[in-house]
Design a protein around this motif. Structure first.
Motif, PDB file in Angstrom:
ATOM      1  N   TYR A 163      25.866  11.643  11.865  1.00  0.00           N
ATOM      2  CA  TYR A 163      27.134  11.126  12.371  1.00  0.00           C
ATOM      3  C   TYR A 163      27.452   9.808  11.663  1.00  0.00           C
ATOM      4  O   TYR A 163      26.553   9.089  11.232  1.00  0.00           O
ATOM      5  N   ARG A 164      28.728   9.527  11.566  1.00  0.00           N
ATOM      6  CA  ARG A 164      29.159   8.197  11.135  1.00  0.00           C
ATOM      7  C   ARG A 164      29.812   7.512  12.322  1.00  0.00           C
ATOM      8  O   ARG A 164      30.525   8.152  13.097  1.00  0.00           O
ATOM      9  N   ILE A 165      29.552   6.230  12.468  1.00  0.00           N
ATOM     10  CA  ILE A 165      30.077   5.500  13.623  1.00  0.00           C
ATOM     11  C   ILE A 165      31.282   4.666  13.195  1.00  0.00           C
ATOM     12  O   ILE A 165      31.235   3.937  12.205  1.00  0.00           O
ATOM     13  N   GLY A 166      32.374   4.833  13.938  1.00  0.00           N
ATOM     14  CA  GLY A 166      33.581   4.051  13.695  1.00  0.00           C
ATOM     15  C   GLY A 166      33.960   3.271  14.938  1.00  0.00           C
ATOM     16  O   GLY A 166      33.275   3.333  15.973  1.00  0.00           O
ATOM     17  N   ILE A 167      35.060   2.533  14.838  1.00  0.00           N
ATOM     18  CA  ILE A 167      35.502   1.682  15.951  1.00  0.00           C
ATOM     19  C   ILE A 167      36.967   1.991  16.266  1.00  0.00           C
ATOM     20  O   ILE A 167      37.808   2.068  15.367  1.00  0.00           O
ATOM     21  N   ARG A 168      37.244   2.176  17.554  1.00  0.00           N
ATOM     22  CA  ARG A 168      38.627   2.260  18.018  1.00  0.00           C
ATOM     23  C   ARG A 168      38.802   1.329  19.202  1.00  0.00           C
ATOM     24  O   ARG A 168      37.885   1.147  20.003  1.00  0.00           O
TER      25      ARG A 168
ATOM     26  N   ALA B 146      36.696   2.661  10.065  1.00  0.00           N
ATOM     27  CA  ALA B 146      35.538   3.483   9.701  1.00  0.00           C
ATOM     28  C   ALA B 146      34.318   2.607   9.441  1.00  0.00           C
ATOM     29  O   ALA B 146      33.222   3.131   9.238  1.00  0.00           O
ATOM     30  N   VAL B 147      34.503   1.284   9.440  1.00  0.00           N
ATOM     31  CA  VAL B 147      33.397   0.359   9.146  1.00  0.00           C
ATOM     32  C   VAL B 147      32.972  -0.361  10.415  1.00  0.00           C
ATOM     33  O   VAL B 147      33.755  -0.539  11.347  1.00  0.00           O
ATOM     34  N   THR B 148      31.706  -0.785  10.417  1.00  0.00           N
ATOM     35  CA  THR B 148      31.137  -1.475  11.569  1.00  0.00           C
ATOM     36  C   THR B 148      30.326  -2.681  11.095  1.00  0.00           C
ATOM     37  O   THR B 148      30.300  -2.994   9.914  1.00  0.00           O
TER      38      THR B 148
ATOM     39  N   PHE C 170      32.909   2.566  20.344  1.00  0.00           N
ATOM     40  CA  PHE C 170      32.250   3.151  19.173  1.00  0.00           C
ATOM     41  C   PHE C 170      32.485   4.666  19.197  1.00  0.00           C
ATOM     42  O   PHE C 170      32.304   5.315  20.222  1.00  0.00           O
ATOM     43  N   ILE C 171      32.891   5.213  18.060  1.00  0.00           N
ATOM     44  CA  ILE C 171      33.170   6.642  17.926  1.00  0.00           C
ATOM     45  C   ILE C 171      32.079   7.288  17.076  1.00  0.00           C
ATOM     46  O   ILE C 171      31.786   6.818  15.973  1.00  0.00           O
ATOM     47  N   LEU C 172      31.463   8.355  17.593  1.00  0.00           N
ATOM     48  CA  LEU C 172      30.487   9.126  16.809  1.00  0.00           C
ATOM     49  C   LEU C 172      31.227  10.272  16.117  1.00  0.00           C
ATOM     50  O   LEU C 172      31.662  11.223  16.769  1.00  0.00           O
TER      51      LEU C 172
ATOM     52  N   ASP D  84      40.917   9.995  10.823  1.00  0.00           N
ATOM     53  CA  ASP D  84      42.154   9.217  10.741  1.00  0.00           C
ATOM     54  C   ASP D  84      41.858   7.718  10.768  1.00  0.00           C
ATOM     55  O   ASP D  84      42.720   6.903  11.077  1.00  0.00           O
ATOM     56  N   PHE D  85      40.622   7.365  10.439  1.00  0.00           N
ATOM     57  CA  PHE D  85      40.237   5.958  10.410  1.00  0.00           C
ATOM     58  C   PHE D  85      40.880   5.223   9.233  1.00  0.00           C
ATOM     59  O   PHE D  85      41.155   5.818   8.186  1.00  0.00           O
ATOM     60  N   GLU D  86      41.068   3.935   9.424  1.00  0.00           N
ATOM     61  CA  GLU D  86      41.434   3.065   8.313  1.00  0.00           C
ATOM     62  C   GLU D  86      40.155   2.646   7.585  1.00  0.00           C
ATOM     63  O   GLU D  86      39.058   2.774   8.113  1.00  0.00           O
TER      64      GLU D  86
END
Length: 809
Positions: free
Chosen positions: A58-63, A74-76, A269-271, A282-284
């Motif tokens: 998984y990649r972790i993103g932020i919303r 898309a970055v943390t 945090f989005i998995l 749809d992340f930036e």
């Protein structure tokens, strides 16, 4: 019996070879487009599936939304990955990937600016299945200053003769050299991230010692144990927000939780599954532009529609030979053949035509794929079909198309009454006529729909490329890495400005059209909780003149005023968001910096809004500061439109006078901005190809309809001519039916296209207005081609001698 059927089928197909060739060619074109679209779709869905443990990654993103500022990254933080490993046993591995622009890489006299370097943790090659040609996946990135090269990069610096392992590469001007510890295969095309070099992240720890939980620069990937519940893990990961992220945020603003927390604040945090990144993200701040599931669905639907159109074309041409096959059917029925046997015969003919069409289609795919790949910048190959899925597709294509295209003609032809057939001219009722007309109607509907969508997509692409962005993007030469000039940047700038075709020059940290760095600010004298998220841009004194950006109020940075080094300039949107009618003289506070100190900047001017980000976004709030020193970035040189090549040669010559270390690398800004809309252009080009195919096959279907109707109306045409009808009236009689057919199909196609286009355009903040011209031109093109297609056969039928026509009847 099957052998007998096959022999008869071959004889029949040869006897009516003109119709046979048209059928084979039309079906082959339809199959060719379907196979190519299948290869495209298969390629889109194959992204990242080559990784052995792809389903566990998984990649972790932020919303979220903090103080009114939308977060969708898309970055943390650098701190997230080690914390996940430490606190959650179900996380088998956690790893970070950072990419930080271009790096000067040298080996002896060979030097390149490398954009495709990533810095990552030592577990990179254990988590991901990028195969190593040389080196141990578990150890190649263990130590600082370790680097792994792709085959291509290794050849670029060491050629094919030298073993790169153990060799030293100098990166930038560091006195410490990077040791080559591994060689990997080139990254596959179907990977969501591409790179040529992988360096150990531990090399950069000293540069990120000040990093906090709210500073997001790294892509974070985790590999979980099999059987891990995704929802439970997501809940655990989000528990880190209250524990680490929120305190860091409060500390930055020097406020307590009760002072800042709002009811509408959220942070999550989005998995994101690795296999969803390419098509569903749809992340930036994506590593690379992502694909689009919507386009995959649309292209698949269009390919199926074109195949159906080709099958309909087959049906029409088959029934067009009715008059010729009728007596054959009558004689065979009297000789003892029943309906079932006749249907088998006609279905074998259909399957034989389909098989021949498939063979031609595979040949066309092999011939056309290189052109198609070049056209849309992909690397599709017919070898993708050499899989069980591919063989099943080809088998299904022959079986389904053969049965679908041949079932109606088989049923239709085998149902003739032998007595009626042998006694008189065969005539058919209105039901079969309505069906044939309906099939041709559907062909025109598909062709007009695809053609109209093609015009709309191309119009949106041209609008995006040519829209007034609020700055002049033409004739701007962008030179990479002006920091390579060190203290000679101003000397170089002055030298090139002496050339008659060099009009302006300025250096910036980022480029308009792709400015993404942001920070939090609040107005001096107000509470830090009333903060604003502003995108910031570092510029030099001549920025406005070089880009032709207009000043709205106040002034821009002035080299004669020392205090401008700490001042700022904002755009009109920033002033509006902060509720400032007269912003000049107000001060903005930066609550956090690397030294954890608050800094205030006086607003000295306001510039008119310009599109500093892609057109998918509205103009946001922008703040500009004076660039200090000569950091890595870009030097923009505005040149005259004439003699560009000679001007660039001059720029390179002057560059090499000031530095022999950094290579001269340049591009034109308008070219880069066009590349951002590559996805739209690719979609438009695919639509164009498919629309041409759909129109072509639809017009081939007309051959069947007109062949049939003219053969059925031979007596009518003869009588009309005997009664004095002119050639023109006879042609207009045939045209009237086609015009009515295309008119009705256009109305329904327009309704569908309107809803499809409106939905698609919602993805763009700046978009075209749907004009009736897109719909009308699509109809007129199909109408024109259709009339040209039917004119020859109608003209030939109209030239029959009336006496011969009546005698024949």
């Amino acid at each position: 019996m099957t052998g007998s059927f096959l022999k008869i089928a071959i004889r029949i197909l040869y006897k009516y070879r003109s119709y046979t060739l048209i059928n084979i060619f039309a079906l082959a074109i339809g199959m060719t487009s379907s196979i190519i679209i299948f290869l495209y779709v298969e390629n889109e869905y194959s992204f990242d599936r080559f990784h052995t443990n792809a389903k566990q990654i998984y990649r972790i993103g932020i919303r979220g939304n903090v103080s009114g500022n939308e977060l969708n990254h898309a970055v943390t933080s650098l701190k997230l990955a080690p914390t996940l490993i430490k606190e959650f046993p179900e996380v088998k591995r956690a790893m970070r990937v950072g990419r930080f622009g271009a790096w000067l890489v040298r080996y002896n006299d060979i030097k390149h600016n490398e954009d495709n370097i990533i810095f990552t943790d030592s577990t990179f090659f254990e988590m991901f299945s990028f195969p190593l040609v040389k080196g141990d996946p578990a150890r190649v990135l263990d130590k600082p200053e370790s680097i792994v090269l792709s085959r291509q990069a290794a050849q670029r610096y060491f050629g094919t003769e030298t073993d790169p392992i153990g060799k030293k590469l100098r990166i930038e001007n560091d006195s410490t050299y990077y040791e080559v510890t591994g060689i990997m295969e080139d990254v596959p095309q179907n990977s969501h991230m591409h790179f040529d070099m992988v360096a150990s992240l531990s090399t950069l720890y000293k540069y990120f010692s000040w990093s906090t939980w709210i500073m997001n620069y790294f892509y974070t990937y985790i590999e979980v144990e099999e059987g891990t519940d995704e929802d439970q893990l997501k809940e655990k990961v989000n528990s880190l927000i209250e524990k680490y992220v929120a305190p860091a945020y409060y500390k930055m603003l020097n406020l307590t939780e009760s002072e800042i927390k709002r009811a509408d604040d959220r942070y999550e945090f989005i998995l994101q599954p690795l296999l969803d990144i390419h098509l569903k993200s749809d992340f930036e701040a994506e590593f690379e532009p992502a694909g689009n599931t919507q386009y995959v669905y649309i292209f698949t639907a269009i390919a199926l529609l074109i195949l159906i159109v080709a099958c309909i074309n087959f049906m029409n041409l088959a029934t067009a030979t009715t008059a010729n096959r009728a007596k054959e059917v009558g004689i065979r029925k009297i000789a003892g053949s029943d309906k079932k046997v006749l249907m088998q015969q006609f279905l074998i003919e259909s399957l034989l035509i389909t098989l021949l069409s498939l063979m031609m289609a595979l040949l066309l795919v092999e011939l056309l794929l290189p052109l198609f790949n070049q056209y849309i910048n992909l690397n599709l190959s017919l070898s993708q079909l050499a899989t069980p899925k591919g063989f099943f597709l080809l088998f299904a294509l022959v079986a389904i198309v053969g049965l679908f295209a041949g079932l109606y003609p088989a049923f239709f032809l085998s149902s003739f009454d032998p007595i009626l057939v042998l006694r008189t001219w065969l005539r058919h009722g209105s039901r079969s006529s309505y069906l044939r007309t309906g099939l041709v109607f559907f062909q025109f509907f598909v062709a007009i729909t695809i053609l109209a969508m093609t015009f709309i997509i191309y119009a949106q692409f041209n609008y995006a490329v040519n829209k007034d962005l609020g700055f002049n993007k033409d004739n701007l030469v962008i030179i990479r890495r002006p920091d390579g000039l060190r203290k000679n940047l101003e000397n170089y700038r002055n030298a090139v400005l002496k050339h008659e075709h060099v009009l302006q020059a300025t250096n910036t940290l980022s480029l308009p059209g792709n400015i993404v760095n942001s920070n939090t600010f609040y107005l001096e004298g107000t509470s830090p909780e009333n903060n604003y998220h502003l995108v910031f841009h570092l510029v030099n004194y001549d920025f406005l003149q070089t880009y032709d950006i207009k000043l709205s109020s106040g002034r821009f940075f002035d080299p004669a005023i020392n205090s401008d080094s700490s001042a700022c300039v904002i755009n009109e949107t920033a002033a509006r968001i902060m509720g400032l009618t007269d912003p000049v003289g107000k001060k903005l506070v930066v609550p956090f910096s690397r030294k954890a100190e608050k800094r205030s900047s006086e607003i000295i001017g306001v510039v008119r809004d310009f599109n500093f980000q892609p057109l998918e976004n509205p103009v946001g709030a922008l703040i500009m500061f004076l660039i200090k020193g000569n950091p890595e970035g870009y030097l923009t040189v505005k040149v005259a439109s004439e003699e560009k090549e000679k001007t660039i040669e001059f720029l390179q010559t002057e560059w090499e006078k000031f530095t022999n270390v950094y290579p001269f690398v340049y591009f034109f800004l308008d070219d880069q901005l066009k590349e951002h809309y590559y996805d739209i252009r690719k979609t438009a080009r695919i639509f164009l190809v498919l629309s041409v195919i759909a129109v072509f096959i639809a017009c081939l279907g007309l051959v069947g309809l007109i062949s049939y109707t003219t053969s059925q109306r031979t007596l009518e045409i003869g009588i009309r001519k005997a009664m004095g009808a002119s050639m023109l009236k006879l042609l207009l009689l045939q045209y009237r039916e086609i015009v009515l057919l295309i008119g009705l199909s256009s109305l329904i196609a327009w309704i569908l296209v309107y809803f499809l286009a409106t939905s698609w355009l919602q993805d763009f903040y700046y978009r075209i207005t749907l004009s009736p011209a897109y719909f009308i031109i699509a109809m007129l093109i199909v109408l024109f081609i259709a009339l040209v297609t039917i004119s020859r056969q109608t003209f030939l039928a109209a030239r029959i001698n009336p006496g011969q026509a009546i005698k024949y009847e």
